[in-house]
Scaffold this active site. Structure first.
Site, PDB file in Angstrom:
ATOM      1  N   MET A  33      18.632  17.834  81.329  1.00 26.18           N
ATOM      2  CA  MET A  33      18.993  16.516  81.882  1.00 26.18           C
ATOM      3  C   MET A  33      18.609  16.417  83.364  1.00 26.18           C
ATOM      4  O   MET A  33      19.333  15.819  84.152  1.00 26.18           O
ATOM      5  CB  MET A  33      20.509  16.256  81.718  1.00 26.18           C
ATOM      6  CG  MET A  33      20.928  16.192  80.276  1.00 26.18           C
ATOM      7  SD  MET A  33      22.719  16.155  80.064  1.00 26.18           S
ATOM      8  CE  MET A  33      23.146  17.894  80.166  1.00 26.18           C
ATOM      9  N   LYS A  65      24.435  10.828  71.913  1.00 28.57           N
ATOM     10  CA  LYS A  65      24.307  10.427  73.277  1.00 28.57           C
ATOM     11  C   LYS A  65      22.944  10.877  73.750  1.00 28.57           C
ATOM     12  O   LYS A  65      22.495  11.956  73.424  1.00 28.57           O
ATOM     13  CB  LYS A  65      25.439  11.048  74.113  1.00 28.57           C
ATOM     14  CG  LYS A  65      25.238  12.501  74.509  1.00 28.57           C
ATOM     15  CD  LYS A  65      26.339  12.934  75.474  1.00 28.57           C
ATOM     16  CE  LYS A  65      26.188  14.332  75.967  1.00 28.57           C
ATOM     17  NZ  LYS A  65      25.114  14.812  76.724  1.00 28.57           N
ATOM     18  N   GLY A  85      19.698  20.349  69.529  1.00 30.15           N
ATOM     19  CA  GLY A  85      19.724  21.711  70.068  1.00 30.15           C
ATOM     20  C   GLY A  85      20.870  22.523  69.531  1.00 30.15           C
ATOM     21  O   GLY A  85      21.075  22.614  68.317  1.00 30.15           O
ATOM     22  N   ASP A 100      23.658  12.531  66.883  1.00 28.88           N
ATOM     23  CA  ASP A 100      23.296  12.151  68.251  1.00 28.88           C
ATOM     24  C   ASP A 100      21.945  11.464  68.273  1.00 28.88           C
ATOM     25  O   ASP A 100      21.113  11.685  67.395  1.00 28.88           O
ATOM     26  CB  ASP A 100      23.163  13.412  69.123  1.00 28.88           C
ATOM     27  CG  ASP A 100      24.495  13.851  69.673  1.00 28.88           C
ATOM     28  OD1 ASP A 100      25.491  13.126  69.501  1.00 28.88           O
ATOM     29  OD2 ASP A 100      24.528  14.938  70.264  1.00 28.88           O
TER      30      ASP A 100
HETATM   31  N1  SAH Z   1      22.674  20.619  73.104  1.00 30.24           N
HETATM   32  C1  SAH Z   1      21.312  20.397  73.513  1.00 30.24           C
HETATM   33  C2  SAH Z   1      21.206  19.852  74.904  1.00 30.24           C
HETATM   34  C3  SAH Z   1      21.811  18.479  75.114  1.00 30.24           C
HETATM   35  S1  SAH Z   1      21.600  17.905  76.746  1.00 30.24           S
HETATM   36  C4  SAH Z   1      20.523  21.704  73.364  1.00 30.24           C
HETATM   37  O1  SAH Z   1      21.100  22.766  73.150  1.00 30.24           O
HETATM   38  O2  SAH Z   1      19.303  21.653  73.459  1.00 30.24           O
HETATM   39  C5  SAH Z   1      20.141  16.909  76.555  1.00 30.24           C
HETATM   40  C6  SAH Z   1      18.998  17.477  77.366  1.00 30.24           C
HETATM   41  O3  SAH Z   1      18.373  18.542  76.646  1.00 30.24           O
HETATM   42  C7  SAH Z   1      17.879  16.497  77.607  1.00 30.24           C
HETATM   43  O4  SAH Z   1      18.144  15.658  78.716  1.00 30.24           O
HETATM   44  C8  SAH Z   1      16.712  17.422  77.887  1.00 30.24           C
HETATM   45  O5  SAH Z   1      16.796  17.959  79.185  1.00 30.24           O
HETATM   46  C9  SAH Z   1      16.997  18.544  76.903  1.00 30.24           C
HETATM   47  N2  SAH Z   1      16.254  18.378  75.642  1.00 30.24           N
HETATM   48  C10 SAH Z   1      16.780  18.298  74.407  1.00 30.24           C
HETATM   49  N3  SAH Z   1      15.806  18.200  73.473  1.00 30.24           N
HETATM   50  C11 SAH Z   1      14.635  18.225  74.144  1.00 30.24           C
HETATM   51  C12 SAH Z   1      13.275  18.161  73.764  1.00 30.24           C
HETATM   52  N4  SAH Z   1      12.897  18.072  72.482  1.00 30.24           N
HETATM   53  N5  SAH Z   1      12.323  18.209  74.733  1.00 30.24           N
HETATM   54  C13 SAH Z   1      12.662  18.304  76.031  1.00 30.24           C
HETATM   55  N6  SAH Z   1      13.946  18.379  76.458  1.00 30.24           N
HETATM   56  C14 SAH Z   1      14.917  18.344  75.531  1.00 30.24           C
END
Ligand code: SAH
Length: 265
Positions: free
Chosen positions: A172, A58, A90, A36
């Site tokens: 998001m 994405k 994440g 991603d």
């Molecule tokens: N699967 C991911 C989330 C994907 S949705 C997880 O578990 O973290 C993507 C959203 O995650 C972004 O729009 C933001 O809101 C958040 N996000 C992911 N990485 C981030 C980071 N390093 N700092 C701040 N927000 C983050």
């Protein structure tokens, strides 16, 4: 049935040291990696030379490859390779569409494993000095998606979210932040409740902004913050200064600037 095994791997929020041992081991033994946009450069640097890698999506608002095509890519790759890694920001099962991809693999009889990662809520909150729960301040946490398609309203029961002892974490949520804060206040959340935005959490570019529900959206707009941003709302945010252990490069630049401006240097 393909001979390959697909690993849906969570890469954590950015700091490569937050990868699990299993994630690192798999990355180093992969035949092919589909990743991603949110997977950090430092993590991509851990992929051995010679391993095929493809960016497939994405980031908020940008879908590089439609989800249906990603699903198909994984199915095809499982036909030709032994170890296929689907590397996601994440945790794959938290707003990551990992389960959609897993269902597609299941449908095609392809073996898969899911390797959880540190989700952005955990990573960003820890590195921003904000515990998601704290005795006396918060007894529950809600992870909420703030993403909504242009002509569709966010389908959220705002009244249900209004509890001063619940920490609210919006993924998001940047583009609809004003709407989120207004809706919470309209539903009865105290406008003075502390609220934070954390950009690029856990990385050297981390930038955090501490405010309250009524001012957060304007403050974020003024700061020019760009995605990825995590929004945290709740009394726990009041601990952010006392528990602020992580100094990012962005903080260092700001500190130097303050020292310079105060004429000490
Ligand atoms: N699967 C991911 C989330 C994907 S949705 C997880 O578990 O973290 C993507 C959203 O995650 C972004 O729009 C933001 O809101 C958040 N996000 C992911 N990485 C981030 C980071 N390093 N700092 C701040 N927000 C983050």
């Amino acid at each position: 049935m393909g001979k390959g095994m697909v690993y849906l791997v969570g890469s954590g929020p950015g700091d490569p040291d937050l990868l699990t041992v299993k994630a690192l081991r798999l990355i180093q033994s992969a035949d092919v990696i589909f990743y991603d946009r949110l997977v950090s450069d430092e993590i991509l640097a851990l992929i051995p030379k010679g391993v095929s890698r493809f960016m497939v999506g994405k980031a908020s608002g940008h879908h590089c490859v439609p989800q249906q095509e990603i699903n198909q890519l994984l199915v095809n790759a499982a036909d030709k390779n032994r170890t296929i890694i689907r590397l996601k920001g994440g945790d794959p099962y938290i707003f990551g569409r990992g389960s959609e991809e897993a269902l597609e693999l299941h449908k095609h009889g392809i073996k898969f494993e899911v390797i959880p990662g540190i989700t952005a809520a955990s990573g960003c909150s820890s590195y921003a000095g904000i515990p998601l729960t704290h005795r006396g301040l918060s007894r529950s946490v809600q992870f909420i998606t703030g993403h909504f398609r242009e002509d569709e309203p966010l389908e959220i029961n705002w009244e249900k979210l209004v509890d001063p002892q619940t920490t609210l974490v919006f993924y998001m949520g940047l583009s609809s932040l004003d709407y989120i804060c207004q809706s919470l206040m309209k539903a009865g959340l105290d406008a003075d409740i502390a609220a934070a935005a954390v950009q690029n959490g856990t990385t050297h570019q981390q930038n955090r902004l501490i405010s309250n529900v009524s001012h957060l959206a304007d403050a974020v707009k003024e700061s020019g913050m760009q995605a990825p941003v995590m929004i945290i709302i709740g009394e726990v945010v009041t601990l952010a200064d006392d528990l602020n252990w992580f100094i990012s490069s962005a903080d260092e630049i700001q500190l130097e600037q303050e020292v310079y401006e105060s004429g000490i240097a």
